[in-house]
Motif scaffolding. Sequence first.
Motif, short mmCIF file in Angstrom:
data_model
loop_
_atom_site.label_atom_id
_atom_site.label_comp_id
_atom_site.label_asym_id
_atom_site.label_seq_id
_atom_site.Cartn_x
_atom_site.Cartn_y
_atom_site.Cartn_z
N ASP A 1 33.38 55.43 84.76
CA ASP A 1 32.42 54.57 86.48
C ASP A 1 32.12 55.83 86.86
OD1 ASP A 1 33.83 52.09 86.46
OD2 ASP A 1 34.82 52.38 88.36
N SER B 1 26.40 59.33 92.17
CA SER B 1 27.49 59.90 92.37
C SER B 1 26.46 61.55 92.13
CB SER B 1 28.36 60.23 91.19
OG SER B 1 27.52 59.85 90.07
N ARG C 1 29.50 52.24 101.02
CA ARG C 1 30.83 51.98 100.35
C ARG C 1 31.38 52.08 98.58
NH1 ARG C 1 31.28 46.15 104.08
NH2 ARG C 1 32.13 47.29 106.00
N SER C 2 30.00 52.20 97.95
CA SER C 2 29.78 52.76 96.65
C SER C 2 28.94 53.04 95.39
CB SER C 2 30.69 51.10 96.29
OG SER C 2 29.38 50.38 95.95
N GLY C 3 29.06 53.35 95.34
CA GLY C 3 28.31 54.29 94.23
C GLY C 3 28.34 55.94 93.85
N HIS C 4 29.21 56.57 94.60
CA HIS C 4 29.68 57.43 94.46
C HIS C 4 31.32 57.65 93.74
CE1 HIS C 4 27.44 59.46 98.06
NE2 HIS C 4 29.05 59.12 98.74
N GLU C 5 31.04 56.89 93.16
CA GLU C 5 32.99 56.89 92.03
C GLU C 5 32.41 57.88 90.78
OE1 GLU C 5 30.59 54.01 92.70
OE2 GLU C 5 32.52 52.73 93.51
N ARG D 1 25.88 50.31 97.77
CA ARG D 1 26.30 50.02 98.77
C ARG D 1 26.70 50.43 100.04
NH1 ARG D 1 25.00 45.22 97.06
NH2 ARG D 1 25.85 44.54 99.25
N PRO E 1 28.36 51.57 88.74
CA PRO E 1 28.47 50.68 89.98
C PRO E 1 27.15 51.26 91.14
CG PRO E 1 30.15 51.93 89.74
CD PRO E 1 29.70 52.31 88.82
N GLY F 1 29.43 56.39 89.60
CA GLY F 1 28.31 55.34 90.58
C GLY F 1 27.16 56.16 90.46
#
Lengths: 109, 262
Positions: free
Chosen positions: A29, A34, A96-100, A67, A64, A31
């Motif tokens: 993943d 990232s 909330r997400s996108g840093h993975e 968000r 991802p 993000g």
Amino acid sequence: MHELSITRSIVESVVDRLPGRRVTLVNLDIGKLSGVEPEALRFCFELVAAGTDLDGAALVIAEPPGRAHCAECGSDFELDALILLCDCGSADVRVRSGHELRIRSVEVA
Amino acid sequence: MCATCGCGDDAGVRVTTVGHDGHSHAPDNGHDHPDDPDRARTVVLEQRILAKNDHLAEHNRTWLAARSCVLVNLMSAPGSGKTSLLERTIAEAALPLGVIEGDQETLVDAQRIEAAGCPVVQINTGAGCHLDADMTARGLRALDPRPGSVVVVENVGNLVCPALFDLGETRRVVIMSTTEGPDKPLKYPQMFVGAHLVLINKVDLLPHLDVTLDQIVTNVRAVAPTAGLLPVSATRGEGMTHWYRWLERLASPVIDERHPAG
Ligand SMILES: Nc1nc2c(ncn2[C@@H]2O[C@H](COP(=O)(O)OP(=O)(O)OP(=O)(O)O)[C@@H](O)[C@H]2O)c(=O)[nH]1
Ligand SMILES: [Mg+2]
Ligand SMILES: [Zn+2]
Ligand SMILES: [Zn+2]
């Protein structure tokens, strides 16, 4: 090019986890927020994996999307860059997400 | 297993071997199953790619805390004024300082810091475009800072890569200079998002430039709404006392509590 050290970390982590196992595929993943370029990662991976148990392994990269959630108006929205601003004008925005930056799984022979 | 803190290197990692019949065993160390040896198996790792770096960074934090030292990770594009800022800080701030210099090549910056009269260690990364926690650990041991020091790491001049690597720092400080163009925070948000403090350097040049301080501040705020913001001139001295005060507060949080307004 930090993708090179990122790739080294990936190969080292997998070899550490699964010593002596032949790995044929790696699921990652990466993000969208990232700061890591999947294309640069693919480029480095072939070089770094050569001669290790990951030699020739396929790389599957999920990206991802970013968000975010606005604490002011409560809306959830997509974020393509790290500009923390909601349409309502509030900057009280949590990503909330996108840093993975994550190794999800691998396939072993 | 890690000798210093006793934590597992694999802390928080779940390892589950999922066979093709869908059954799973957890936790599992990824050991082989004797049955169906020639079928490809998926091993779930769910591991952060930078887990190792982050773990070493935690060790640096523990090491620093044991010496009552704090670590500042100073980052910027090449030439924004990191070394100049440190030179003036060494000359003017009443603080025990130590410096770790990160550059791809040369001892130039370390020599400047040495000439300013401060203990310094140079790390040359060669092809590497950033420092990581392991290099920092080696730098800290070589520096051997005296208890109560503020150790500043001058990271490799680069607005992209250093942002991803935790060094074990107490605070992240990013310098942006007025001559770089006001759009840098928008183009390199990752760097600014993580900053506790953004220094806008070379404000002495503003009268000669088309950019205003307001434009720069607006763009920094767009990506780092809660970071501290200080306009300074490392070479002329403008605004620098605020920076020294920020460092002093970081070095002695107890005093800060007794004088919350300071
Ligand atoms: N006018 C002006 N020039 C400055 C200021 N701060 C730094 N400079 C100049 O900017 C140039 C680069 O400064 P350095 O301190 O070497 O920058 P740096 O960030 O350490 O550079 P690297 O380590 O190579 O990334 C030098 O010529 C400095 O004299 C300032 O506040 N005003
Ligand atoms: Mg420098
Ligand atoms: Zn890089
Ligand atoms: Zn909103």
